[in-house]
Scaffold this motif. Structure first.
Motif, PDB file in Angstrom:
ATOM      1  N   GLU A 259       0.804  -1.229   0.000  1.00  6.64           N
ATOM      2  CA  GLU A 259       0.000   0.000   0.000  1.00  6.64           C
ATOM      3  C   GLU A 259       0.832   1.271   0.000  1.00  6.64           C
ATOM      4  OE1 GLU A 259      -2.305  -0.658   3.537  1.00  6.64           O
ATOM      5  OE2 GLU A 259      -4.081  -1.170   2.358  1.00  6.64           O
ATOM      6  N   LYS A 455      -5.310   5.770  -3.768  1.00  6.49           N
ATOM      7  CA  LYS A 455      -6.045   4.692  -3.081  1.00  6.49           C
ATOM      8  C   LYS A 455      -5.629   4.653  -1.611  1.00  6.49           C
ATOM      9  CE  LYS A 455      -7.610   0.576  -5.477  1.00  6.49           C
ATOM     10  NZ  LYS A 455      -8.846   1.097  -5.878  1.00  6.49           N
ATOM     11  N   THR A 456      -4.353   4.840  -1.359  1.00  9.06           N
ATOM     12  CA  THR A 456      -3.863   4.814   0.014  1.00  9.06           C
ATOM     13  C   THR A 456      -4.322   6.063   0.769  1.00  9.06           C
ATOM     14  OG1 THR A 456      -2.009   3.493  -0.729  1.00  9.06           O
ATOM     15  CG2 THR A 456      -1.802   4.498   1.437  1.00  9.06           C
ATOM     16  N   GLU A 458      -7.120   7.515   0.280  1.00  7.62           N
ATOM     17  CA  GLU A 458      -8.522   7.223   0.621  1.00  7.62           C
ATOM     18  C   GLU A 458      -8.625   6.257   1.794  1.00  7.62           C
ATOM     19  OE1 GLU A 458     -10.251   5.796  -3.010  1.00  7.62           O
ATOM     20  OE2 GLU A 458      -9.959   7.734  -4.005  1.00  7.62           O
ATOM     21  N   LYS A 459      -7.717   5.310   1.812  1.00  8.19           N
ATOM     22  CA  LYS A 459      -7.730   4.338   2.905  1.00  8.19           C
ATOM     23  C   LYS A 459      -7.598   5.054   4.254  1.00  8.19           C
ATOM     24  CE  LYS A 459      -4.667   1.757   5.242  1.00  8.19           C
ATOM     25  NZ  LYS A 459      -3.534   0.915   5.586  1.00  8.19           N
ATOM     26  N   TYR A 460      -6.674   5.994   4.327  1.00  6.87           N
ATOM     27  CA  TYR A 460      -6.468   6.687   5.593  1.00  6.87           C
ATOM     28  C   TYR A 460      -7.583   7.682   5.892  1.00  6.87           C
ATOM     29  CZ  TYR A 460      -1.914   4.617   6.310  1.00  6.87           C
ATOM     30  OH  TYR A 460      -0.906   3.722   6.533  1.00  6.87           O
ATOM     31  N   TYR A 462     -10.755   8.005   4.517  1.00  6.11           N
ATOM     32  CA  TYR A 462     -12.126   7.475   4.633  1.00  6.11           C
ATOM     33  C   TYR A 462     -12.171   6.159   5.393  1.00  6.11           C
ATOM     34  CZ  TYR A 462     -13.069  10.790   0.864  1.00  6.11           C
ATOM     35  OH  TYR A 462     -13.169  11.913   0.105  1.00  6.11           O
ATOM     36  N   GLY A 463     -11.031   5.634   5.790  1.00  4.08           N
ATOM     37  CA  GLY A 463     -10.999   4.354   6.462  1.00  4.08           C
ATOM     38  C   GLY A 463     -11.406   3.202   5.562  1.00  4.08           C
ATOM     39  N   LYS A 464     -11.260   3.413   4.247  1.00  5.18           N
ATOM     40  CA  LYS A 464     -11.654   2.361   3.280  1.00  5.18           C
ATOM     41  C   LYS A 464     -10.668   1.205   3.300  1.00  5.18           C
ATOM     42  CE  LYS A 464     -13.879   5.015  -0.402  1.00  5.18           C
ATOM     43  NZ  LYS A 464     -13.777   5.436  -1.767  1.00  5.18           N
TER      44      LYS A 464
END
Ligand code: FES
Ligand code: FES
Ligand SMILES: [Fe+2]
Lengths: 464, 121
Positions: A259, A455-456, A458-460, A462-464
């Motif tokens: 990631e 993408k990473t 967004e992961k942090y 939005y917690g996706k």
């Protein structure tokens, strides 16, 4: 040939051009595993929403989520070689004193007095301390963070000196870099980077390099937009016309690892697929200007019959870099000498482990302004083989209107490239703000690093 | 410690310098090898001599922030860091290069005569 072959999404590559791996496979001194591998994965083709670049609320969220949970490059170990040496690293309003407590013990203290909050060291500074003493009322802490002195302690019977240690962020080192993370539950740096990318980084021995130049400039664009301007070679033809003739731009290779790490390999000393048939090998050699060109002064640049520009460049560079930097490069492959290897370590770092392009970039948002970021360029050279490690170069801070070519220690050709890279960014920031289209459209292959990075994000966020 | 920034003191120094520089022996050159520094009071002034990157520098040994000694501070890239709160000064010009100091520190002419370091204070 004009037949358009049907590919699965993400499988198409620059047609009628050798791949990066094919170019490298022809070199005389062959490349190591980390160069000769591929790790591309199709990650979708939806547009990337633009609020992340233009919305101050998104930037606020990033601060609470992404920046508080990720490993960030804070300084180099060479900045703090002795016990008591410190370097102040800021991220937005956060500030840390990175200090060496013992030979193998580096800590990051939140840079605020536990009395009434004064910063114990000013932002943007470094030095050496025998204690951290607050300039306001003189409370002080030992280098190991324990409380040393509370002035007039009779007035503070409610203060337990033993528990008044300076709070810390997590610290790890890798390749001579000091990383910090504010999240107490963060994975180790090795887990965060992942085994594949760790294997690459461990090969580079970046701990055996030193900072020969350090240039900082504020860029008028969002930090992610600015970083992403460096994540593909797709822009070379339009943005850097002087580089295109000797750069395998459209056939560069793109890879992602887990990631937090991605990379490209962009070969140099080869004809750009865009210019195929229009320029000769001799033209390629004549126009090769990339990187630390100072070491090539006065070189013989006439190719023999059948000789390739790439091989001549590699041979020349090996000899001249060894001389100029007093290092032994006999075991270093042609590709490592010549090519541009660009790695991103999420969220703030670019590592370029090559020899002719030996940079490290760091990006951070400007405090309170999502439309600006701090861009730092470090040049790292191998420590001379006589073992004497030079002091890291002082930071040169450019004004927003200044050219990178004006900075001391900057190769003028490279400075011009950075000017071109950053001159478009205000237009991109303003264009996104003016746009009727809610998303950015990305190429499936050449822009995969941007998709991977976002993408990473967004992961942090939005917690996706 | 006496107050070294007494206005009358300052005036005297300025007048002397405008005529011809009076050099005073500070220490033997061998006492400040490359990479070292030495502090001494001469003619009532706290002076710090620093030998770095092949050059000698002489500055006032007091930080302009809160009047503390500079001589245990780290020298790098021809700047000295105050060990107390981290202010930095350019050894050649005396200019404060970062907070918490905003005022410069005095610098003095320095020369070597017969293997002695001499400072004009
Ligand atoms: S604020 Fe630091 S001692 Fe008072
Ligand atoms: S006394 Fe020197 S920084 Fe405060
Ligand atoms: Fe570029």
């Amino acid at each position: 040939m004009n037949i358009r072959v049907k590919f699965e999404k993400g499988e198409a590559r620059c047609p009628d051009a050798p791949s990066t791996q094919e170019i490298i496979a022809r070199d005389k001194v062959s490349a190591p595993d980390w160069v000769c591998s591929e790790s591309y994965e199709f990650l979708g083709d939806e547009d990337i929403s633009i609020d992340r670049y233009i919305d101050p609320a998104f930037a606020k969220k990033e601060l609470q989520t992404l920046w508080k949970k990720t490993w960030q490059f804070a300084c180099r170990e060479e900045h703090i070689p002795e016990v008591g040496d410190y370097y102040v690293y800021d991220l937005e309003h956060y500030s840390f004193i990175i200090t060496r407590v013992a030979e193998n013990d580096i800590r990051a203290y939140y840079n605020a007095c536990l009395h009434r909050g004064t910063k114990l060291r000013a932002s943007g500074t470094e030095g050496c301390a025998s204690e951290f003493r607050c300039p306001f009322h003189g409370w002080s802490w030992n280098i190991d963070g324990t409380s040393k002195n509370v002035v007039c302690d009779w007035d503070f019977p409610h203060v337990d000196k033993k528990s008044m240690c300076l709070p810390q962020a997590k610290v790890e080192t890798l390749g001579g870099f000091v990383f910090v993370n504010m999240d107490e539950n963060a994975p180790t740096l090795a887990e965060y980077i992942g085994a594949d990318a760790m294997a690459h980084i461990n090969k580079w021995k970046l701990e055996d390099r030193y900072i020969v130049a350090h240039v900082t400039k504020v860029i008028p664009a969002n930090w992610k937009l600015t970083m992403e301007a460096f994540m593909e070679a797709y822009h070379v033809l339009e943005t850097h016309p002087q580089v295109a003739p000797s750069n395998g731009d459209a056939n560069s290779q793109y890879d992602t690892y887990g990631e937090h790490v991605n990379r490209f390999i962009s070969t140099l000393g080869v004809v750009s697929p865009h210019l195929k048939g229009r320029i000769s090998e001799q033209d390629v050699l004549d126009q090769f200007t990339v990187g630390d060109s100072s070491v090539l002064q006065g070189a013989d640049r006439k190719l023999q019959e059948g000789e390739t520009a790439r091989q001549r460049m590699a041979d020349m560079m090996r000899g001249m870099f060894e001389q100029a930097t007093n290092t032994d490069l006999s075991a270093v492959s042609d590709s490592e000498l010549l090519d541009c290897f660009s790695y991103t370590v999420f969220p703030n770092t670019f590592l370029f482990p090559g020899i002719s392009l030996p940079m490290v970039y760091r990006f951070r948002p400007v405090k309170g302004d999502h439309r600006k970021c701090i861009y730092e360029v470090f040049f790292l050279r191998p420590v001379p083989k006589d073992g004497e490690r030079p002091e890291p170069a002082c930071e040169v801070r450019l004004e927003e209107h200044q050219s990178f070519t004006e900075a001391e220690g900057m190769d003028p050709g490279f400075g011009a490239i950075l000017d071109q890279d950053t001159e478009n960014l205000l237009l991109e920031q303003e264009g996104l703000e003016a746009s009727a289209k809610p998303g950015l459209t990305l190429g499936n292959y050449q822009e995969i690093r941007i998709r991977h990075f976002e993408k990473t994000v967004e992961k942090y966020v939005y917690g996706k | 410690m006496t107050n070294t920034t007494e206005p009358s003191d300052r005036l005297d120094v300025a007048e002397e310098q405008s005529v011809t520089l009076e050099f005073t022996r500070f220490c033997e050159l061998s006492a400040v090898p490359e990479g070292s520094k030495r502090a001494r009071k001469i003619n009532g002034t706290m002076v710090l001599v620093v030998h770095t990157k092949g050059k000698l520098y002489a500055v006032q040994n007091l930080c302009s922030h809160q009047d503390k000694f500079l001589h245990t501070g780290r020298v790098r890239n021809c700047r000295i860091t105050c060990p107390l709160h981290g202010a930095q000064f350019d050894l050649a010009t005396g200019k404060a290069t970062c907070l918490p100091a905003t005022k410069p520190i005095p610098t003095y002419e320095v020369r070597v005569v017969d293997d002695w370091v001499e400072v004009a204070v």
